[in-house]
Write a protein that holds these residues in place. Structure first.
Motif, PDB file in Angstrom:
ATOM      1  N   LYS A 166       0.825  -1.226   0.000  1.00 40.88           N
ATOM      2  CA  LYS A 166       0.000   0.000   0.000  1.00 40.88           C
ATOM      3  C   LYS A 166       0.855   1.269   0.000  1.00 40.88           C
ATOM      4  CE  LYS A 166      -3.407  -2.236   2.942  1.00 40.88           C
ATOM      5  NZ  LYS A 166      -3.426  -2.387   4.390  1.00 40.88           N
ATOM      6  N   PHE A 167       2.163   1.099   0.183  1.00 40.13           N
ATOM      7  CA  PHE A 167       3.046   2.277   0.210  1.00 40.13           C
ATOM      8  C   PHE A 167       3.164   2.817  -1.209  1.00 40.13           C
ATOM      9  CE2 PHE A 167       7.657   3.729  -0.076  1.00 40.13           C
ATOM     10  CZ  PHE A 167       7.410   4.983   0.465  1.00 40.13           C
ATOM     11  N   GLU A 168       2.664   4.037  -1.410  1.00 42.55           N
ATOM     12  CA  GLU A 168       2.577   4.533  -2.789  1.00 42.55           C
ATOM     13  C   GLU A 168       3.765   5.393  -3.175  1.00 42.55           C
ATOM     14  OE1 GLU A 168      -1.168   6.406  -2.364  1.00 42.55           O
ATOM     15  OE2 GLU A 168      -2.279   4.520  -2.496  1.00 42.55           O
ATOM     16  N   GLY A 169       4.708   5.533  -2.258  1.00 36.22           N
ATOM     17  CA  GLY A 169       5.913   6.283  -2.599  1.00 36.22           C
ATOM     18  C   GLY A 169       5.696   7.784  -2.679  1.00 36.22           C
ATOM     19  N   ARG A 170       4.552   8.266  -2.081  1.00 39.13           N
ATOM     20  CA  ARG A 170       4.339   9.720  -2.101  1.00 39.13           C
ATOM     21  C   ARG A 170       5.364  10.424  -1.202  1.00 39.13           C
ATOM     22  NH1 ARG A 170      -1.514   8.873  -2.103  1.00 39.13           N
ATOM     23  NH2 ARG A 170      -1.415   9.018   0.152  1.00 39.13           N
ATOM     24  N   SER A 171       5.789   9.712  -0.163  1.00 38.59           N
ATOM     25  CA  SER A 171       6.871  10.242   0.687  1.00 38.59           C
ATOM     26  C   SER A 171       8.039   9.277   0.542  1.00 38.59           C
ATOM     27  CB  SER A 171       6.407  10.297   2.141  1.00 38.59           C
ATOM     28  OG  SER A 171       6.156   8.976   2.595  1.00 38.59           O
ATOM     29  N   SER A 172       9.163   9.616   1.165  1.00 43.21           N
ATOM     30  CA  SER A 172      10.291   8.674   1.093  1.00 43.21           C
ATOM     31  C   SER A 172      10.004   7.496   2.018  1.00 43.21           C
ATOM     32  CB  SER A 172      11.565   9.372   1.554  1.00 43.21           C
ATOM     33  OG  SER A 172      11.474   9.653   2.944  1.00 43.21           O
ATOM     34  N   LEU A 173      10.680   6.382   1.773  1.00 44.19           N
ATOM     35  CA  LEU A 173      10.541   5.205   2.645  1.00 44.19           C
ATOM     36  C   LEU A 173      10.873   5.607   4.086  1.00 44.19           C
ATOM     37  CD1 LEU A 173      10.105   2.129   2.961  1.00 44.19           C
ATOM     38  CD2 LEU A 173      12.573   1.842   2.593  1.00 44.19           C
ATOM     39  N   ARG A 174      11.897   6.445   4.250  1.00 48.15           N
ATOM     40  CA  ARG A 174      12.324   6.845   5.600  1.00 48.15           C
ATOM     41  C   ARG A 174      11.195   7.583   6.333  1.00 48.15           C
ATOM     42  NH1 ARG A 174      15.498  11.667   7.486  1.00 48.15           N
ATOM     43  NH2 ARG A 174      16.477  11.071   9.471  1.00 48.15           N
ATOM     44  N   SER A 175      10.582   8.572   5.678  1.00 45.73           N
ATOM     45  CA  SER A 175       9.547   9.317   6.404  1.00 45.73           C
ATOM     46  C   SER A 175       8.305   8.452   6.640  1.00 45.73           C
ATOM     47  CB  SER A 175       9.216  10.659   5.750  1.00 45.73           C
ATOM     48  OG  SER A 175       8.913  10.481   4.411  1.00 45.73           O
ATOM     49  N   TRP A 176       8.037   7.522   5.742  1.00 42.79           N
ATOM     50  CA  TRP A 176       6.935   6.569   5.961  1.00 42.79           C
ATOM     51  C   TRP A 176       7.222   5.715   7.205  1.00 42.79           C
ATOM     52  CZ3 TRP A 176       6.495   1.058   4.323  1.00 42.79           C
ATOM     53  CH2 TRP A 176       5.165   0.572   4.406  1.00 42.79           C
ATOM     54  N   LEU A 177       8.459   5.251   7.343  1.00 39.28           N
ATOM     55  CA  LEU A 177       8.820   4.447   8.522  1.00 39.28           C
ATOM     56  C   LEU A 177       8.706   5.275   9.810  1.00 39.28           C
ATOM     57  CD1 LEU A 177      11.921   2.479   7.153  1.00 39.28           C
ATOM     58  CD2 LEU A 177       9.702   1.511   7.799  1.00 39.28           C
ATOM     59  N   TYR A 178       9.115   6.541   9.748  1.00 38.10           N
ATOM     60  CA  TYR A 178       8.981   7.401  10.933  1.00 38.10           C
ATOM     61  C   TYR A 178       7.504   7.600  11.300  1.00 38.10           C
ATOM     62  CZ  TYR A 178      13.783   8.694  12.013  1.00 38.10           C
ATOM     63  OH  TYR A 178      15.090   8.672  12.436  1.00 38.10           O
TER      64      TYR A 178
END
Length: 337
Positions: free
Chosen positions: A52-64
């Motif tokens: 579901k991660f659409e890459g609208r943000s970076s992987l790093r900020s998604w993890l945060y």
């Protein structure tokens, strides 16, 4: 996930963030073990919802974002973690009694290597180190969870207000206002403490102070130790809520209730961005030395101002990768600091 290569790639991509996420969760939660659980949970959630991660943000900020939600959920459950001096007044030696409190109350120590990612920028490295020091960690625990997240993301990790607003699903104005309130609370506490004087790496004077400390402690030489302690030095011993202030009470304690620590051995460790030691005391039954405490030292102006002994060795020594026994011949172990 399409195939095993994609799976392996995702594993590597997630794992790359483990140390910095552990540092973030540790600052949020004040507990080394809860921080590691929170990161594990974050990575598992990321793994499961990666499709579901659409890459609208970076992987790093998604993890945060995931890690923040995990920490906020954990923080709704319980109280604030603290140091003994956040809970009680100093006890005069004459009334010293060792009453333990539950593990869940205490601010816990953390090995530097588990929370400080390698960064090239010395200023960034210094901020990361200062922000895991015990006094700063204790001050963070006084902030409401959302303010804590805002302060860490903005001041420690240098995120922009707009990035934090997006992460917390809120407005830039409310991020700025939370940051202002958090700063005001920290300023009120005035809790940077003398430990801010620890340089990175340790300067020559601090190295010498630690060498003299090891010699005085292992020799149980109270006169030499008194000369190294600041007159208002503080000694704590979680899980006991007792804490002592001043050289007379500290050395008095060490020669009475703490007398069995004479003849101990100290091995250097790095904890909470501060110098520390694994303290092993003589084991009269088994021979050699048994773990007794992880000591974390605060230094200021050529003196030791804080002397914090974390006694739950069954938890701390494995966390720091330390052996649970030292043979007697380890007298010869070379002790660099």
């Amino acid at each position: 996930m399409g195939n095993s290569t994609a799976t392996a790639d995702l594993d590597v991509a997630l794992e790359k963030h483990r140390t910095e996420l552990t540092g973030y969760c540790y600052r949020m939660l004040g507990s080394s073990f809860e921080a590691e659980d929170a990161v594990q949970d974050t990575l598992v959630r990321a793994w499961r919802s990666y499709a579901k991660f659409e890459g609208r943000s970076s992987l790093r900020s998604w993890l945060y974002r995931i890690a923040t939600n995990v920490c906020l959920d954990m923080l709704t459950a319980g109280g604030k973690r603290a140091r003994p001096m956040d809970l009680t007044e100093a006890t005069p030696l004459a009334r010293a009694a060792l009453s333990p409190r539950p593990d869940s109350i205490w601010l816990e120590p953390m090995p530097d290597a588990r929370v400080l990612p390698t960064v090239q920028d010395p200023a960034e490295a210094a901020v990361a180190k200062e922000s895991i020091r015990l006094a700063f960690m204790a001050a963070l625990q006084q902030l409401p969870p959302k303010q804590r997240a805002v302060l860490i993301l903005r001041e420690v990790l240098a995120w922009k207000a707009s990035e934090v607003a997006e992460l917390l699903d809120t407005s830039v104005a409310s991020v700025n206002s939370a940051l202002q309130r958090a700063r005001a609370t920290l300023a009120e506490r005035g809790d940077s403490g003398g430990e801010g004087a620890v340089s990175d790496p340790l300067d020559e004077e601090q190295q010498k102070l630690l060498e003299r400390y090891v010699k005085a402690f292992e020799g149980y030489d109270m006169t030499a130790l008194t000369a190294l302690l600041h007159e208002d030095a503080v000694m704590t011993m979680p899980p006991f809520d007792l804490w002592l202030r001043g050289t007379a009470d500290i050395t008095g304690f060490m020669t009475t209730i703490g007398a069995s620590c004479a003849g101990s051995r100290l091995l250097p460790v790095r904890a909470n961005g501060l110098p520390g030691f694994a303290h092993y005391k003589p084991d009269p039954e088994g021979g050699g030395f048994s773990p007794w405490a992880v000591q974390v030292l605060e230094l200021s102006e050529g003196r030791i101002t804080g002397f914090h002994c974390f006694l739950d060795t069954q938890r701390w020594f494995p966390l720091f990768g330390l052996p649970l026994h030292l043979e007697a011949e380890s007298d010869e172990v070379e002790k660099g600091v």
